[in-house]
Design an enzyme around this catalytic site. Structure first.
Site, short mmCIF file in Angstrom:
data_model
loop_
_atom_site.label_atom_id
_atom_site.label_comp_id
_atom_site.label_asym_id
_atom_site.label_seq_id
_atom_site.Cartn_x
_atom_site.Cartn_y
_atom_site.Cartn_z
CE LYS A 1 45.88 41.91 34.76
NZ LYS A 1 46.30 40.76 35.56
CB THR A 2 39.04 40.83 34.98
OG1 THR A 2 40.12 40.62 34.07
CG2 THR A 2 37.74 40.83 34.23
NE ARG B 1 45.36 32.24 32.27
CZ ARG B 1 45.13 33.44 32.80
NH1 ARG B 1 43.92 33.88 32.98
NH2 ARG B 1 46.13 34.22 33.17
CD GLN C 1 48.18 37.33 32.06
OE1 GLN C 1 47.26 36.64 31.60
NE2 GLN C 1 48.03 38.02 33.16
CG ASP D 1 40.26 42.94 31.25
OD1 ASP D 1 41.39 43.07 31.78
OD2 ASP D 1 39.48 42.01 31.55
P1 ATP Z 1 44.33 37.69 34.46
O1 ATP Z 1 45.62 38.43 34.42
O2 ATP Z 1 44.51 36.23 34.32
O3 ATP Z 1 43.31 38.29 33.55
P2 ATP Z 1 43.13 39.15 36.63
O4 ATP Z 1 44.20 39.98 37.21
O5 ATP Z 1 42.17 39.80 35.73
O6 ATP Z 1 43.78 37.87 35.96
P3 ATP Z 1 40.81 38.26 38.03
O7 ATP Z 1 40.33 37.29 37.03
O8 ATP Z 1 40.10 39.55 38.17
O9 ATP Z 1 42.38 38.50 37.84
O10 ATP Z 1 40.87 37.60 39.46
C1 ATP Z 1 41.43 36.31 39.67
C2 ATP Z 1 40.64 35.56 40.71
O11 ATP Z 1 40.88 36.12 41.98
C3 ATP Z 1 39.16 35.63 40.49
O12 ATP Z 1 38.58 34.40 40.86
C4 ATP Z 1 38.72 36.73 41.42
O13 ATP Z 1 37.39 36.60 41.81
C5 ATP Z 1 39.67 36.52 42.60
N1 ATP Z 1 39.93 37.74 43.36
C6 ATP Z 1 40.39 38.91 42.91
N2 ATP Z 1 40.51 39.80 43.89
C7 ATP Z 1 40.12 39.20 45.02
C8 ATP Z 1 40.01 39.60 46.41
N3 ATP Z 1 40.34 40.82 46.82
N4 ATP Z 1 39.57 38.67 47.28
C9 ATP Z 1 39.25 37.44 46.88
N5 ATP Z 1 39.32 37.00 45.61
C10 ATP Z 1 39.75 37.87 44.70
MG MG Z 2 41.70 39.46 33.71
#
Ligand code: ATP
Ligand code: MG
Length: 746
Positions: A38-39, A602, A257, A226
């Site tokens: 997402k981030t 995490r 979360q 976010d």
């Molecule tokens: P949270 O809910 O914990 O905030 P999030 O959904 O924001 O998580 P991110 O932190 O954006 O998730 O991504 C999690 C990990 O997965 C990061 O290391 C990111 O670089 C990696 N990632 C996300 N999308 C891809 C992708 N398409 N290919 C490879 N790695 C990815």
């Molecule tokens: Mg995030």
């Protein structure tokens, strides 16, 4: 500019992620589980907005949950689009609202150099107001009053919006609304705002002045948010007002979360999104890129026990990975020991320290880890170490705040007699009542009183000297660099000498911290910029990375990821926190479970969960039983390291029926260890506790014994009175200290 779609930051995304990045116009909600990107999507979307030349950086507003997250996003963005990343409005709700308030302060009766007061200033101010109103502050504490006001502000209520029938107003015998009203008036007189005010004043400004709102409408064209699941009502209202014109708003979040319900977060804001923006596009991401299969399975099996959730699918194409280590320990000290051992092993195996984190439920849990890490030399940092909340830093900041704004009463009152200059409580209450009677600031009251005969000559001399110093420093503000001025203030006021003269072990550290404060200031253009920054980052989450293990609360860990995660203290009462359950019942328990989910997710590769048989709570040792969340973890993904070789009995160990009011039939490792020692039954369990109590209580101190004290060093016990010991310290001389502060030297 190159086409973003040829950039690896775009190419690497999966199809639904790409969809979220490509659709730049209109409302969009990305609702999906932890680690699904997402981030990452939010950052890519931001980059796409700029690459596509659709808009300018200063027309974009991006909201993150912490200052640290904002900083990280800015860095990522900078690598994608270069220095123009700096012009994007990127920050927390508070920091953005503070800026908008500064631009329009006079509308709510403040001037643009207003001070953002800290939580403990808030409590001190409320205390005065409550005492004036003859409220029994033992029964209704200023702290709980401040929580109540915070709660009202989070909902967007001003005093006039509240009715007497409001149930909360039973607090303080029906005087709470009045206290709130007086408090708001006092803040305006002090040219100050508290945290909750930042958004509240923004709303007042927007509703009173549609023309101003219009200006922001034409200024901010795109919104990115976010961690949307943790927005509270006022943040929601604020966003809605601002984004109403273009409706180009993209929010990302995960209902599982949502962990700030206790601060008024409304997970319902996510559910409302589609109603508020009927044309909204909703995208779900299901692929988790962060964790191994087993870690993800652990997270899924815990969160599935929550009833209040949308329910999402999370999958991964990563390998199963290592099993999750479940470790039982005797107490917090052993927990820290075992954890540090694992850290050392992992470090030797090639894991980096800055890729490891210990995530605790309650801040105080970090202490044992810190002590242990110091002992054996593991580099670590405590996130939220509250650097800016240390006594010397707050004192120094108070001096600087008065220099910046002489009418900052709270700051002036704080340091008026630090170091001691004969301006004690008698003098301050005199100034205080004079200020109140004449409705002027403490500073002005001091000036006026100096012209009368109400003060004794030596008090007068001392006060005159201090007031003149402040006027003098204030005059120099424009002439000399703010860092030089700060040093000058701290030296001329005698504050530095005050610590130099106190020859205790920690005075050295305090002087170091003061130096560090001045270092920190050099990163800012002027004093006012620095002070604003300070009030916004009071959570101290902006420490630089230098290869250290991170220690922080689960709440602070949101959005972050580490190769290795340790989750200590998985015991009933501590986690889930008894207080959450007592206050909010099932909803509280479910929020605790979401915290467990945040903690587990995490971890990228390795996850350690520990629980202790004994915990020291408020100085008393108590037996504890493993957290119910442990029983929710599937056994086949665990690598169990349970004291007492419970072997075949293990199922009874975990399968606790928490619906039963009695916990009979279930014993923690303390019992098991005692059982191994040949003592039987529940008495053994009790005995185990009593033993621990004796070991850790004052009984073991005898006259003539050698002890060590953190501050005073080595010494000899001369006599004792209850838990107070009279000790002759080798360096510091004779002192009375409480026994729990000294360690026995064998
Ligand atoms: P949270 O809910 O914990 O905030 P999030 O959904 O924001 O998580 P991110 O932190 O954006 O998730 O991504 C999690 C990990 O997965 C990061 O290391 C990111 O670089 C990696 N990632 C996300 N999308 C891809 C992708 N398409 N290919 C490879 N790695 C990815
Ligand atoms: Mg995030």
């Amino acid at each position: 500019m190159n086409n973003f779609y040829n950039h690896h930051a775009f190419i690497d995304l999966n199809p639904p992620q790409k969809e979220a990045v490509v659709n730049l116009e209109g409302p969009l909600l990305v609702l999906s589980g932890a680690g699904t990107g997402k981030t990452r999507v939010l950052t890519a979307r931001l980059a796409n907005l700029l690459f596509s030349n659709k808009t300018k950086p200063w027309n974009i507003l991006a909201v993150t949950f912490t200052n640290k997250a904002a900083k990280e996003m800015r860095i990522r963005l900078e690598t994608l689009i270069g220095p123009s990343a700096n012009s994007v409005w990127l920050g927390t709700f508070h920091s953005i609202a503070a800026r908008i308030l500064r631009e329009n302060a006079e509308i709510v009766g403040l001037s643009s150099n207003y001070t953002i007061i800290t939580p403990d200033d808030q409590v001190r101010l409320l205390k005065q107001i409550m005492l004036d109103d003859e409220i029994d502050i033992k029964k209704f504490t200023p702290k709980s009053m401040s929580n109540l006001i915070g709660k009202w502000k989070d909902k967007g209520y001003k005093p006039d919006d509240l009715k007497i029938s409001n149930i909360d107003d039973y607090f303080a015998n029906g005087k709470a609304i009045n206290v709130y009203k007086n408090y708001q008036m006092r803040l305006i007189t002090l040219n100050s705002a508290d945290f909750g005010d930042l958004l509240l004043h923004n709303l007042t400004i927007f509703s009173k002045h549609p023309d101003i709102l219009n200006q922001y409408h034409s200024k901010i064209l795109y919104f990115l948010v976010d961690e949307y699941q943790d927005t509270n009502t006022i943040q929601y209202l604020w966003l809605k007002l601002l984004a109403d014109k273009t409706k180009n708003i993209c929010c990302v979040g995960d209902d599982d979360q949502s962990i700030y319900g206790w601060r008024g977060a409304q997970v319902g804001n996510i559910l409302r999104f589609e109603k508020d923006y009927p044309l909204a596009k909703v995208i779900k991401l299901e692929e988790n890129y962060r964790s191994t299969g087993r870690i993800l399975e652990a997270a899924n099996s815990v969160i599935i026990n929550n009833k209040e959730r949308l329910g999402k699918n999370l999958k991964t194409s990563s390998k199963d990975g290592d099993k999750i280590d479940l470790i039982s320990v005797w107490d917090g000290m052993e927990e820290a020991k075992k954890t540090s051992l694992e850290i050392e092993n992992l470090y030797s195996a090639g894991f980096r320290h800055d890729q490891m984190a210990v995530l605790v439920r309650a801040g105080h849990q970090t202490r044992y880890f810190e002590e242990r890490f110091v002992d054996i030399g593991i580099p670590y940092k405590v996130i939220g170490a509250k650097f800016y909340e240390r006594m010397e830093i707050r004192d120094a900041l108070a001096y600087l705040r008065v220099v910046q704004q002489p009418n900052d009463d709270l700051a002036l009152e704080r340091i008026i007699n630090i170091p001691k200059r004969g301006l004690g409580t008698n003098t301050t209450s005199l100034i205080h009542s004079y200020a109140k009677k004449n409705n002027i600031s403490f500073f002005s009251a001091s000036q006026e009183l100096l012209m009368t005969d109400e003060l004794r000559p030596n008090v007068k001399r001392s006060l005159l000297n201090l007031i003149n110093q402040f006027l003098d420093w204030n005059n120099q503000k424009k002439e000399i660099a703010h860092t030089d001025l700060a040093l000058k203030v701290l030296e001329e006021s005698g504050y530095i000498a005050h610590w130099q003269n106190e020859k205790s072990l920690d005075s050295e550290g305090r002087l170091e911290n003061l130096k560090e404060l001045i270092n920190a200031m050099s990163g800012f253009e002027n004093l006012s910029g620095f002070l604003e920054h300070i009030s916004l980052v009071m959570d101290g989450d902006n420490t630089a990375d230098a290869g250290e293990v991170s220690l922080m609360t689960l709440h602070a860990a949101k959005g972050l990821e580490f190769d290795v995660v340790f989750l200590p203290g998985w015991e009933e009462g501590l986690f889930p926190s008894q207080r959450s359950i007592d206050e909010l019942g099932l909803a509280g328990l479910e929020e605790e479970r979401r915290l467990a989910y945040v903690g587990i997710t995490r971890a990228k590769q390795r996850l350690f969960i520990t629980f202790a048989a004994n915990r020291q709570i408020h100085g008393l040792w108590q037996g504890s039983i493993p957290s119910r969340f442990i029983s929710e973890l599937p056994r086949h993904i665990l690598n169990e390291n349970i004291e007492g070789n419970i072997g075949a009995d293990a199922s009874s160990y975990y399968q606790i029926d928490f619906d039963l009011s009695t916990k009979n039939g279930f014993y923690g490792p303390g019992f098991l260890r005692a059982k191994q020692n040949g003592i039987k039954g529940i008495n053994a369990y009790k005995k185990a506790h009593i033993d621990t109590k004796i070991i850790n209580s004052k009984i073991i101190f005898d006259n003539g014994q050698r002890v060590f004290h953190q501050k005073f060093g080595m010494g000899l016990i001369i006599s004792s009175d209850g838990d107070k010991l009279n000790i002759n310290f080798d360096k510091a001389g004779e002192k009375k200290v409480v026994s729990s502060f000294v360690k026995l030297i064998e």
